[in-house]
Design a protein around this motif. Structure first.
Motif, short mmCIF file in Angstrom:
data_model
loop_
_atom_site.label_atom_id
_atom_site.label_comp_id
_atom_site.label_asym_id
_atom_site.label_seq_id
_atom_site.Cartn_x
_atom_site.Cartn_y
_atom_site.Cartn_z
N ILE A 164 -30.14 69.80 61.06
CA ILE A 164 -29.55 70.32 62.48
C ILE A 164 -28.79 69.60 63.20
O ILE A 164 -27.77 69.90 64.03
CB ILE A 164 -30.86 71.10 63.25
N CYS A 165 -29.21 68.19 63.49
CA CYS A 165 -28.37 67.10 64.04
C CYS A 165 -27.00 67.16 63.37
O CYS A 165 -26.08 66.97 64.34
CB CYS A 165 -29.12 65.88 63.95
N TYR A 166 -26.78 67.06 62.29
CA TYR A 166 -25.50 67.09 61.65
C TYR A 166 -24.71 68.44 62.01
O TYR A 166 -23.37 68.39 62.41
CB TYR A 166 -25.68 67.05 60.30
N PHE A 167 -25.31 69.57 61.88
CA PHE A 167 -24.65 70.70 62.31
C PHE A 167 -24.17 70.87 63.75
O PHE A 167 -23.12 71.12 63.93
CB PHE A 167 -25.71 71.73 61.90
N LEU A 168 -24.87 69.87 64.55
CA LEU A 168 -24.75 70.07 65.95
C LEU A 168 -23.47 68.99 66.34
O LEU A 168 -22.43 69.33 67.13
CB LEU A 168 -25.77 69.70 67.01
N GLN A 169 -23.57 68.01 65.60
CA GLN A 169 -22.49 66.96 65.60
C GLN A 169 -21.36 67.56 65.31
O GLN A 169 -19.92 67.30 65.67
CB GLN A 169 -22.77 65.88 64.77
N GLU A 170 -21.16 68.49 64.04
CA GLU A 170 -19.94 68.86 63.71
C GLU A 170 -19.42 69.89 64.87
O GLU A 170 -18.03 70.24 64.67
CB GLU A 170 -20.27 69.64 62.30
N HIS A 171 -20.20 70.18 65.64
CA HIS A 171 -19.63 71.18 66.68
C HIS A 171 -19.41 70.32 68.15
O HIS A 171 -18.95 70.81 69.31
CB HIS A 171 -20.58 72.53 66.90
N GLY A 172 -19.44 69.06 67.89
CA GLY A 172 -18.99 68.26 68.91
C GLY A 172 -20.09 67.88 70.17
O GLY A 172 -19.44 67.59 71.05
N PHE A 173 -21.21 68.15 69.72
CA PHE A 173 -22.43 68.00 70.72
C PHE A 173 -22.91 66.24 70.49
O PHE A 173 -23.13 66.01 69.54
CB PHE A 173 -23.34 68.86 70.65
N LYS A 174 -23.29 65.55 71.65
CA LYS A 174 -23.94 64.60 71.54
C LYS A 174 -25.46 64.66 71.62
O LYS A 174 -26.22 65.37 72.28
CB LYS A 174 -23.60 63.62 72.86
N VAL A 175 -26.07 63.95 70.40
CA VAL A 175 -27.43 64.54 70.09
C VAL A 175 -28.12 63.20 70.33
O VAL A 175 -27.79 62.02 69.87
CB VAL A 175 -27.62 64.96 68.66
N LEU A 176 -29.56 63.22 70.82
CA LEU A 176 -30.37 62.14 70.81
C LEU A 176 -31.72 62.60 69.84
O LEU A 176 -32.28 63.78 70.35
CB LEU A 176 -30.99 62.08 72.34
N LEU A 177 -32.13 61.76 69.06
CA LEU A 177 -33.44 61.96 68.47
C LEU A 177 -34.55 61.46 68.98
O LEU A 177 -34.51 60.18 69.42
CB LEU A 177 -33.30 61.69 66.87
N ALA A 178 -35.85 62.09 69.52
CA ALA A 178 -37.05 61.51 70.08
C ALA A 178 -38.11 61.67 69.01
O ALA A 178 -38.52 62.63 68.22
CB ALA A 178 -37.26 62.55 71.08
N ALA A 179 -38.40 60.47 68.68
CA ALA A 179 -39.68 59.89 67.56
C ALA A 179 -40.80 60.31 68.38
O ALA A 179 -41.63 59.16 68.78
CB ALA A 179 -39.43 58.79 66.80
N CYS A 180 -41.29 61.34 68.34
CA CYS A 180 -42.60 61.76 68.91
C CYS A 180 -43.74 61.90 67.90
O CYS A 180 -44.95 62.41 68.07
CB CYS A 180 -42.77 63.16 69.90
N ASP A 181 -43.44 61.66 66.84
CA ASP A 181 -44.51 61.56 65.61
C ASP A 181 -45.17 60.34 65.65
O ASP A 181 -44.71 59.33 64.91
CB ASP A 181 -44.26 61.85 64.09
N THR A 182 -45.92 60.00 66.74
CA THR A 182 -46.70 58.47 66.76
C THR A 182 -48.06 58.49 66.00
O THR A 182 -48.52 57.83 66.43
CB THR A 182 -46.95 58.61 68.28
N PHE A 183 -48.32 59.40 65.23
CA PHE A 183 -49.50 59.52 64.50
C PHE A 183 -49.43 59.07 63.17
O PHE A 183 -50.24 58.28 62.59
CB PHE A 183 -50.20 61.07 64.58
N ARG A 184 -48.29 59.32 62.24
CA ARG A 184 -48.06 59.33 60.68
C ARG A 184 -47.38 57.90 60.50
O ARG A 184 -46.45 57.73 61.29
CB ARG A 184 -47.40 60.30 60.19
N ALA A 185 -48.14 57.16 59.66
CA ALA A 185 -47.38 55.72 59.54
C ALA A 185 -45.99 56.00 58.76
O ALA A 185 -46.20 56.90 57.80
CB ALA A 185 -48.44 54.73 58.61
#
Length: 597
Positions: free
Chosen positions: A411-432
């Protein structure tokens, strides 16, 4: 076409809610629907496209309503169904009087049915179920119920056998009678007090003589010697003209008219096939003596579909849906709804029952899979960007190993293709390894990632990421969360906290297209956990569904129907491969064709 209301105001629009959440969602075969404190019950007349709906408060039992709906449907069709008028051209003047008679008849039928069931479930002194005939009247009566009636002084000398439900009903009726008697006593006392005060106002004591002077009202004015307040008080006491007061069954004073209404009501009972013991049902369908005649009636478009006509073709479609991975109980509900909407409907010319059922099933599946609201993320993000500088926030949740991080990257790639600036938030602080996995996606996509390592509070990390995106004027924040099983309460509470604190614009559930019935259980429990563990009266729930591994299931696409039917939320994307480009929007037409293949 016609309505009758016994209260001044109804909160909200319960009938609109019924249309959106039941009739348009293929749940017409269900008996009732509860929403906003109201219970809605309905009957369909498919031949004319009419729906008969009753709305009542959920806390008040209304066991007579199913009988009332049967009678009203039969009477309404009998009175107005043969006029040839359609839509709002149907003139329903004068139906109220008949309706009130039907209401009385429905209450009588329900009471007859209830008493019949009570007699069948009477227990003897030893506590065993006693079924049989006792005495010349052919009724069974337990010693406990007899003693209860003698002690209460209610029903003395009558052969009545009361089950627990009837006993509760009787106690409620006694309480209502006491309250009514109390109100009558208070009203009488008020009238006596008012009469005394009015006499004193006129200068007449209780023992005063009716002299000519005391009885002279000629100069008292239009209201006599009484003030406006006293006149209004007298009207309230004697006329009882309160806004909410109404007389339920006082519809006519003319004996002949009432006789005509009773005849029409009895005719409605016959048409509705309601027996004297209170049981009701549709009229039995009589098959043509010759199957060839019935076949040609269908070809000529003169055949009304009955339950027996629909049983076999609907059953075949149900088996096909289950084979295509639709959950069994959802396939049952869907087929029951199609069955209910076709009964009594006239077939089109030059067609068969199987083809008619297929068309109805295709329409039903299309309605279910068609989103009730827009699912265009691009338009939603652009609209928010015009209104504020806050980023558009999407939270991804689901069980372990279904492909949340991969779907987020697609979905990040899909949004980039439409010209949006995307930030990924790593909120999985549980799984190694979760943070490293998302970092790899961010490096491949050349986007920024916000992370705080492991062991941190996911809600706090997401909040910091949103503030960071706002300061950097970024358009979208995609929040990755830890995979969790639907029965893991601590992790479900953490997810509900993350959603409640950060108020995302979308909450997407990521599920596998492979698992079938298990996906329904996962989705239902995730949704319920969000409701249970969030504060306030309007908790956020799942807004959309992302289905992964859609390319591995061939035509067994039933999980999509099961998940949408369960929550009413749309499928936003489906994953059809392992690359970032393998993301598709749902093609409803192709999906329905695969289900009915």
């Amino acid at each position: 076409l016609w309505s009758e209301t016994f209260v001044e105001e109804v909160r909200g629009s319960p009938v609109d809610v019924l249309i959106r959440n039941v009739l348009l969602e293929e749940r017409a075969a269900e008996r009732e629907f509860v929403s906003g404190g109201y219970r809605m019950q309905w009957k369909l007349d498919n031949a004319r496209g009419w729906v008969f709906v009753s709305v009542s408060q959920n806390v008040i039992p209304t066991p007579y309503v199913p009988y009332l709906l049967d009678l009203v449907r039969a009477a309404f069709v009998d009175q107005y169904g043969t006029t040839g008028a359609e839509g709002r051209d149907v003139k329903t003047d004068g139906f109220k009087a008949l309706f009130m008679t039907l209401l009385r008849k429905a209450e009588e039928l329900e009471k007859t049915s209830r008493m019949g069931k009570a007699r069948e479930n009477v227990r003897d002194d030893s506590g065993r179920l006693s079924l049989g005939v006792e005495g010349s009247k052919g009724e069974v009566r337990s010693a406990q119920s007899t003693r209860g009636q003698e002690e209460s002084g209610f029903g003395e000398g009558e052969d009545q056998a009361l089950d627990p439900e009837e006993e509760v009903r009787r106690n409620r009726d006694q309480w209502i009678l006491k309250q009514q008697k109390k109100k009558v006593d208070e009203k009488s006392s008020q009238r006596r007090d008012l009469a005394g005060s009015l006499k004193q106002k006129k200068g007449m004591s209780e023992t005063a003589e009716a002299t000519e002077e005391n009885l002279d009202y000629s100069n008292a004015g239009p209201l006599g010697n009484f003030g406006d307040a006293e006149v209004q008080r007298a009207r309230e006491i004697y006329l009882d003209a309160t806004p909410n007061s109404y007389t339920l069954l006082d519809v006519t004073d003319d004996d002949d008219n009432q006789l005509d209404l009773d005849e029409l009501a009895d005719r409605a009972i016959q048409l509705a096939n309601v027996s004297e013991d209170g049981t009701s049902g549709s009229k039995p369908h009589r098959r043509p003596a010759n199957r060839v005649i019935g076949f040609f009636q269908g070809l000529a478009g003169r055949k009304d579909l009955s339950e027996s006509d629909l049983e076999q073709p609907v059953g075949k479609f149900k088996e096909n849906l289950i084979a295509k991975n639709v959950a069994a109980h959802i396939a049952d509900k869907l087929c029951d709804s199609v069955n209910a909407q076709l009964q009594g409907k006239r077939m089109e010319s030059m067609t068969t029952v199987s083809k008619t059922v297929r068309v109805a099933m295709e329409d039903a599946l299309t309605r279910i899979l068609t989103p009730r609201q827009g699912v265009d993320m691009i338009a939603d993000i652009a609209a928010k960007k015009k209104l504020s500088d806050d980023p558009f926030v999407v939270v991804f949740c689901g069980v372990n190993g279904v492909g949340k991080s991969t779907s987020l990257a697609k979905i990040c790639y899909f949004l980039q293709e439409h010209g949006f600036k995307v930030l990924l938030a790593a909120c999985d602080t549980f799984r190694a390894g979760a943070v490293e996995q998302l970092r790899t996606h961010a490096r491949c996509l050349n986007v920024e990632m916000y992370e705080r390592g492991y062991g941190k509070d996911a809600a706090s990390v997401a909040n910091e990421a949103i503030r960071h995106a706002r300061s950097r004027l970024m358009d979208v924040v995609l929040v990755d969360t830890a995979g969790r099983m639907q029965d893991n309460e601590p992790l479900m509470r953490a997810l509900a906290k993350l959603v409640a604190v950060n108020k995302p614009d979308r909450v997407f559930f990521v599920g596998e297209a492979l698992v079938g019935n298990e996906a329904v259980d996962q989705l239902t429990k995730f949704n319920q956990a969000l409701i249970d563990h969030q504060p306030g009266n309007n908790p956020r729930t799942i807004d959309g569904i992302v289905l992964t591994k859609f390319d591995t299931i061939d035509d067994k696409v039933g999980a999509a129907v099961s998940m949408v039917y369960t929550t009413g939320q749309p499928i936003v994307f489906v994953g059809v491969g392992q690359t970032y480009m393998d993301l598709r929007k749902v093609d409803t037409t192709a999906l329905v064709a695969a289900l009915l293949k």
